[in-house]
Design an enzyme around this catalytic site. Structure first.
Site, PDB file in Angstrom:
ATOM      1  N   TYR A 163       0.919  -1.254  -0.145  1.00 51.05           N
ATOM      2  CA  TYR A 163       0.020   0.114   0.056  1.00 51.05           C
ATOM      3  C   TYR A 163       0.975   1.382  -0.110  1.00 51.05           C
ATOM      4  CZ  TYR A 163      -3.725   2.973   1.835  1.00 51.05           C
ATOM      5  OH  TYR A 163      -4.792   4.089   1.990  1.00 51.05           O
ATOM      6  N   LYS A 167       0.887   3.974  -3.069  1.00 51.56           N
ATOM      7  CA  LYS A 167       0.692   5.498  -2.554  1.00 51.56           C
ATOM      8  C   LYS A 167       1.816   6.395  -3.075  1.00 51.56           C
ATOM      9  CE  LYS A 167      -3.686   4.983  -1.123  1.00 51.56           C
ATOM     10  NZ  LYS A 167      -4.617   5.241  -2.280  1.00 51.56           N
TER      11      LYS A 167
END
Ligand SMILES: NC(=O)c1ccc[n+]([C@@H]2O[C@H](COP(=O)([O-])OP(=O)(O)OC[C@H]3O[C@@H](n4cnc5c(N)ncnc54)[C@H](O)[C@@H]3O)[C@@H](O)[C@H]2O)c1
Length: 328
Positions: A163, A167
């Site tokens: 993640y 991001k």
């Protein structure tokens, strides 16, 4: 007069949480909205047409214009189809806002290839899938707004290597688009949001709140600072013509606060007249580049430090509105 009268928008992941709030707010501001959501579980599994359908129903009930899209943003062809649906239904696309997201948290040494791929596919590849297709239209019409959700997890969240990487990748993508598309009148900006959604329910803190109160953070959020709809006003503004001059920026939107991140910059330099010997670097680092090194910000409570600023650090710039700026 709405800020977005006559505009057409695609919002991915708009069936729940932050995306839902953005879709509702864009529609309230006058935009016609393609409400995309595959209706997946937090881990990305399964499909459900109800979240997107329900948001479309809400928008229409309030007098707005919206159509649902149930495709997966992780699929290149479906990404194109979402953009085309916006153009087919509303005659154009002015705004693409990528919010869809999933979580498969795991420490790097335990993470499976599937956990890595699935998260990268929705967040980062998903951003490319819609931005690529929308940007072709934007270049032709010489206008457009690209907004994508990043996260403070990009700054080093230890249990989220997939993640965090996705991001951080979104930041690179947004900066690239900002520089590439400025000449076509297009802007691209990234948001690091924070709000009590099911994503937060799944964290250790979310589970702690459930144990203490018998309710999940997402159930307690409506009308409070943690309400996911609080992120939306910034998105409406960035999507509007008034924000033409805002390009390649990263904002944090949390609670009733909007914060600007600095652009990365070089802060210390060691220069030699010839190629360095490793031993020279070893000897010079402690007093120069290696002095007082800070860990990556996500390890140290990134936005919470704002709450600790003393009262007199703030400037009252309008009734109920305070402003703080770091020394530059
Ligand atoms: N909630 C927070 O505090 C927080 C913090 C930082 C970043 N974010 C980011 O904000 C965004 C929204 O998060 P949220 O908290 O509202 O989550 P959420 O789980 O409430 O909503 C995400 C939505 O995305 C949809 N989705 C998942 N995979 C999809 C796919 N392949 N195609 C289309 N839709 C898909 C889901 O069905 C869901 O409705 C995410 O990108 C998330 O990473 C949230």
């Amino acid at each position: 007069m709405g800020m977005l009268d006559g505009k057409a928008a695609l919002v991915t992941g708009a069936g729940r949480g932050i995306g839902r709030g953005i879709a509702l707010a864009l529609a309230r501001a006058g935009a016609s909205v393609v409400v995309n959501d595959v209706g997946a579980a937090l881990s990305g599994e399964g499909t459900d047409s109800r979240p997107a359908s329900e948001v479309v129903r809400e928008i229409r009930a309030a007098g707005g214009t919206a159509v649902p899209n149930f495709g997966s943003v992780a699929d290149f062809a479906q990404g194109r189809q979402m953009v085309e649906q916006c153009v087919d239904e509303f005659g154009k696309i002015d705004i693409v806002c990528h919010v869809a997201g999933i979580l498969r948290d795991r420490m790097i040494f335990n993470m499976t290839e599937d956990e890595w791929d699935a998260v990268i596919a929705v967040h980062l590849k998903g951003a490319f899938n819609v931005i690529h297709h929308a940007s072709r239209r934007f270049r032709e019409q010489r206008s457009g707004r690209i907004i994508a959700m990043s996260s403070t997890s990009a700054l080093g969240a230890p249990g989220q290597p997939n993640y965090g990487a996705a991001k951080a990748g979104i930041l690179g993508l947004i900066w690239s688009c900002a520089n590439a598309l400025e000449r076509y009148g297009v802007t691209a900006n990234a948001i690091m949001p924070s709000a009590a959604t099911r994503m937060i329910d799944s964290t250790p803190r979310g589970k702690e709140i459930f144990e203490q109160t018998g309710r999940w953070p997402s159930e307690l959020a409506a009308g409070t600072e943690r309400d996911p709809e609080n992120v939306a006003p910034l998105i409406v503004f960035l999507a509007s013509d008034a924000a033409q001059y805002i390009n390649g920026q990263v904002f944090c939107a949390f609670g009733y606060q909007v914060a600007l991140l600095p652009q990365p910059r070089i802060v210390r330099v060691l220069r030699h007249r010839r190629r360095w010997e490793p031993e020279e670097l070893r000897d010079l680092f402690p007093t120069t580049l290696g002095r007082d090194l800070q860990p990556p910000p996500a390890a140290t409570g990134f936005t919470s430090r704002i709450q600790e600023l003393p009262d007199d650090a703030w400037q009252e710039i309008a009734p109920d509105i305070r402003f703080w700026a770091a020394r530059e």
